[in-house]
Scaffold this motif. Structure first.
Motif, PDB file in Angstrom:
ATOM      1  N   VAL A 177      45.550   8.026  53.512  1.00 30.17           N
ATOM      2  CA  VAL A 177      45.611   7.364  52.203  1.00 30.17           C
ATOM      3  C   VAL A 177      44.190   7.280  51.655  1.00 30.17           C
ATOM      4  O   VAL A 177      43.275   6.825  52.357  1.00 30.17           O
ATOM      5  CB  VAL A 177      46.206   5.946  52.302  1.00 30.17           C
ATOM      6  N   VAL A 178      44.016   7.717  50.414  1.00 28.94           N
ATOM      7  CA  VAL A 178      42.687   7.677  49.806  1.00 28.94           C
ATOM      8  C   VAL A 178      42.742   6.983  48.449  1.00 28.94           C
ATOM      9  O   VAL A 178      43.789   6.931  47.795  1.00 28.94           O
ATOM     10  CB  VAL A 178      42.094   9.093  49.615  1.00 28.94           C
ATOM     11  N   ALA A 179      41.598   6.458  48.062  1.00 25.01           N
ATOM     12  CA  ALA A 179      41.383   6.024  46.687  1.00 25.01           C
ATOM     13  C   ALA A 179      40.708   7.178  45.961  1.00 25.01           C
ATOM     14  O   ALA A 179      39.940   7.941  46.564  1.00 25.01           O
ATOM     15  CB  ALA A 179      40.495   4.787  46.651  1.00 25.01           C
ATOM     16  N   LEU A 180      40.988   7.340  44.691  1.00 20.82           N
ATOM     17  CA  LEU A 180      40.400   8.412  43.905  1.00 20.82           C
ATOM     18  C   LEU A 180      39.269   7.887  43.038  1.00 20.82           C
ATOM     19  O   LEU A 180      39.438   6.905  42.315  1.00 20.82           O
ATOM     20  CB  LEU A 180      41.447   9.075  43.013  1.00 20.82           C
ATOM     21  N   ARG A 181      38.129   8.552  43.122  1.00 21.12           N
ATOM     22  CA  ARG A 181      36.993   8.240  42.253  1.00 21.12           C
ATOM     23  C   ARG A 181      36.863   9.365  41.236  1.00 21.12           C
ATOM     24  O   ARG A 181      36.702  10.533  41.598  1.00 21.12           O
ATOM     25  CB  ARG A 181      35.699   8.098  43.050  1.00 21.12           C
ATOM     26  N   LEU A 182      36.959   9.030  39.969  1.00 24.12           N
ATOM     27  CA  LEU A 182      36.846   9.994  38.881  1.00 24.12           C
ATOM     28  C   LEU A 182      35.569   9.715  38.102  1.00 24.12           C
ATOM     29  O   LEU A 182      35.335   8.577  37.667  1.00 24.12           O
ATOM     30  CB  LEU A 182      38.054   9.884  37.947  1.00 24.12           C
ATOM     31  N   TYR A 183      34.753  10.747  37.936  1.00 23.96           N
ATOM     32  CA  TYR A 183      33.467  10.581  37.265  1.00 23.96           C
ATOM     33  C   TYR A 183      33.341  11.584  36.131  1.00 23.96           C
ATOM     34  O   TYR A 183      33.607  12.780  36.302  1.00 23.96           O
ATOM     35  CB  TYR A 183      32.319  10.787  38.263  1.00 23.96           C
ATOM     36  N   ASP A 184      32.951  11.090  34.953  1.00 29.92           N
ATOM     37  CA  ASP A 184      32.756  11.926  33.776  1.00 29.92           C
ATOM     38  C   ASP A 184      31.260  12.127  33.566  1.00 29.92           C
ATOM     39  O   ASP A 184      30.559  11.203  33.140  1.00 29.92           O
ATOM     40  CB  ASP A 184      33.374  11.253  32.552  1.00 29.92           C
ATOM     41  N   PRO A 185      30.719  13.316  33.861  1.00 32.43           N
ATOM     42  CA  PRO A 185      29.275  13.523  33.721  1.00 32.43           C
ATOM     43  C   PRO A 185      28.784  13.483  32.279  1.00 32.43           C
ATOM     44  O   PRO A 185      27.589  13.310  32.037  1.00 32.43           O
ATOM     45  CB  PRO A 185      29.052  14.907  34.347  1.00 32.43           C
ATOM     46  N   VAL A 186      29.691  13.647  31.337  1.00 36.76           N
ATOM     47  CA  VAL A 186      29.294  13.622  29.923  1.00 36.76           C
ATOM     48  C   VAL A 186      29.030  12.189  29.471  1.00 36.76           C
ATOM     49  O   VAL A 186      27.968  11.868  28.919  1.00 36.76           O
ATOM     50  CB  VAL A 186      30.369  14.288  29.038  1.00 36.76           C
ATOM     51  N   SER A 187      29.992  11.301  29.709  1.00 39.91           N
ATOM     52  CA  SER A 187      29.849   9.910  29.280  1.00 39.91           C
ATOM     53  C   SER A 187      29.223   9.020  30.342  1.00 39.91           C
ATOM     54  O   SER A 187      28.746   7.922  30.039  1.00 39.91           O
ATOM     55  CB  SER A 187      31.213   9.339  28.906  1.00 39.91           C
ATOM     56  N   GLY A 188      29.245   9.485  31.597  1.00 37.75           N
ATOM     57  CA  GLY A 188      28.749   8.655  32.694  1.00 37.75           C
ATOM     58  C   GLY A 188      29.755   7.649  33.187  1.00 37.75           C
ATOM     59  O   GLY A 188      29.442   6.831  34.064  1.00 37.75           O
ATOM     60  N   ALA A 189      30.985   7.680  32.668  1.00 39.93           N
ATOM     61  CA  ALA A 189      32.012   6.700  33.038  1.00 39.93           C
ATOM     62  C   ALA A 189      32.636   7.058  34.381  1.00 39.93           C
ATOM     63  O   ALA A 189      32.779   8.229  34.730  1.00 39.93           O
ATOM     64  CB  ALA A 189      33.087   6.633  31.961  1.00 39.93           C
ATOM     65  N   THR A 190      33.029   6.017  35.110  1.00 40.43           N
ATOM     66  CA  THR A 190      33.665   6.187  36.411  1.00 40.43           C
ATOM     67  C   THR A 190      34.902   5.313  36.502  1.00 40.43           C
ATOM     68  O   THR A 190      34.877   4.143  36.101  1.00 40.43           O
ATOM     69  CB  THR A 190      32.704   5.800  37.547  1.00 40.43           C
ATOM     70  N   ALA A 191      35.978   5.880  37.027  1.00 39.72           N
ATOM     71  CA  ALA A 191      37.211   5.134  37.279  1.00 39.72           C
ATOM     72  C   ALA A 191      37.556   5.246  38.757  1.00 39.72           C
ATOM     73  O   ALA A 191      37.311   6.278  39.392  1.00 39.72           O
ATOM     74  CB  ALA A 191      38.359   5.664  36.425  1.00 39.72           C
ATOM     75  N   LEU A 192      38.149   4.186  39.298  1.00 46.95           N
ATOM     76  CA  LEU A 192      38.553   4.143  40.699  1.00 46.95           C
ATOM     77  C   LEU A 192      40.020   3.760  40.741  1.00 46.95           C
ATOM     78  O   LEU A 192      40.419   2.738  40.176  1.00 46.95           O
ATOM     79  CB  LEU A 192      37.704   3.121  41.447  1.00 46.95           C
ATOM     80  N   TYR A 193      40.838   4.589  41.404  1.00 49.00           N
ATOM     81  CA  TYR A 193      42.283   4.379  41.438  1.00 49.00           C
ATOM     82  C   TYR A 193      42.751   4.316  42.879  1.00 49.00           C
ATOM     83  O   TYR A 193      42.572   5.269  43.647  1.00 49.00           O
ATOM     84  CB  TYR A 193      42.997   5.513  40.701  1.00 49.00           C
ATOM     85  N   ALA A 194      43.356   3.184  43.263  1.00 46.42           N
ATOM     86  CA  ALA A 194      43.805   2.986  44.645  1.00 46.42           C
ATOM     87  C   ALA A 194      45.151   2.276  44.645  1.00 46.42           C
ATOM     88  O   ALA A 194      45.219   1.051  44.822  1.00 46.42           O
ATOM     89  CB  ALA A 194      42.778   2.173  45.421  1.00 46.42           C
ATOM     90  N   PRO A 195      46.260   3.009  44.462  1.00 40.74           N
ATOM     91  CA  PRO A 195      47.577   2.363  44.413  1.00 40.74           C
ATOM     92  C   PRO A 195      48.050   1.846  45.765  1.00 40.74           C
ATOM     93  O   PRO A 195      48.981   1.049  45.815  1.00 40.74           O
ATOM     94  CB  PRO A 195      48.491   3.468  43.888  1.00 40.74           C
TER      95      PRO A 195
END
Length: 299
Positions: A177-195
């Protein structure tokens, strides 16, 4: 970065087909309380989307969002692929539902891929219908979510070695089971998703501190909920889900973060399913939210 919340329920959805508990009965009487299985859609570029987890509701989830519809007069779908956080049936049964596709790309960790191919024989089942290609979800460092582009970067953070029941004798691995880290290099925004979140390792804490938005496991309100409601003899943590409330709960941890924090993957026993429950006020005081089906999050 644009995220579409396609579903926010734990296994069985809300209402669950064979349950008449207050939450399920309430959802039948008030359709606005219905919740599909937890899933996200993530936009990469040029209208291409990846779905996070392939739930039993995947057909309805795609139909509910015009952004995910195919172009007129063709079968050219904007759905570019799937990313899996685990191998649980609630997060993988929808893969077979996409058999009409010319091809399906699935991004997953090695133990998840082996479970689906060796235990569920998903490759054998789908081979007469479509071509399935597999890509390794990076556990160390990050890789492109959509190959060939300079867009979003994705990585998997191991949070549990809990296997699905159908793989009880499979080898140990911390990336079941993993959490997903999503990173946008353009905006610098990061989201973390762990259901699904059975532990809060240091690496997850670091990712949460760096994130702009954190969406986490809200399966159970407290640790005794499964036993108190009679759905299990185990506690929430024993079932692989950190509870929201309590000394070891996630609410106090999330409240210390600067990110926007939301709960997903609600079980039908969770009082948060009822919009009038007092538990919502407690979360509001902590600056926390409960995600809803159809929500859009732009970072």
């Amino acid at each position: 970065m644009l995220l579409l919340v396609l579903g926010t329920a734990a296994g069985g959805g809300i209402p669950q087909w064979n349950c008449a508990c207050p939450s399920c009965s309430g959802a039948r009487a008030h359709p606005d309380r219905r919740r599909r299985h937890a899933s996200l859609a993530v936009r990469t570029h040029d209208g291409r989307w990846y779905l996070v987890n392939a739930t039993p509701d995947i057909g309805d989830q795609i139909e509910s969002r015009p952004e995910l519809h195919p172009a007129p007069g063709s079968r050219r779908t904007p759905v570019a692929g799937l990313v899996l956080t685990d191998a649980e049936l609630d997060h993988t049964l929808g893969i077979a539902r996409l058999r009409e596709a010319d091809g399906i790309e699935v991004v997953a960790t090695a133990p998840v891929r082996r479970a689906l191919l060796d235990r569920l024989h998903l490759g054998d089942v789908l081979a007469p219908y479509t071509r399935v290609t597999w890509r390794e979800l990076p556990r160390h460092g990050a890789g492109p979510l959509d190959p060939g582009t300079s867009g979003l970067q994705i990585s998997g953070i191991p949070v549990s070695g809990k296997r699905p029941r159908y793989t009880a004798d499979a080898p140990d691995d911390d990336a079941w089971v993993v959490a997903l880290r999503l990173y946008d290099p353009v905006s610098g925004a990061t989201a973390l998703y762990a259901p699904a979140l059975a532990a809060w390792p240091d690496r997850f804490q670091q990712a949460a501190e760096e994130a702009d938005c954190v969406i986490v496991d809200g399966t159970f309100w407290d640790d005794e909920e499964p036993r108190r409601t009679g759905i299990s003899e185990r506690t929430a943590t024993g079932m692989g889900h950190l509870p929201i409330d309590g000394a070891d709960g996630t609410a106090e941890r999330l409240a210390r973060l600067s990110a926007r924090c939301l709960y997903t993957h609600l079980n039908n026993t969770n009082p948060l399913v009822d919009p009038a429950a007092t538990e919502h006020k407690r979360l509001t005081r902590l600056g926390l939210e409960v995600a809803s089906d159809g929500m859009e999050i732009e970072l």
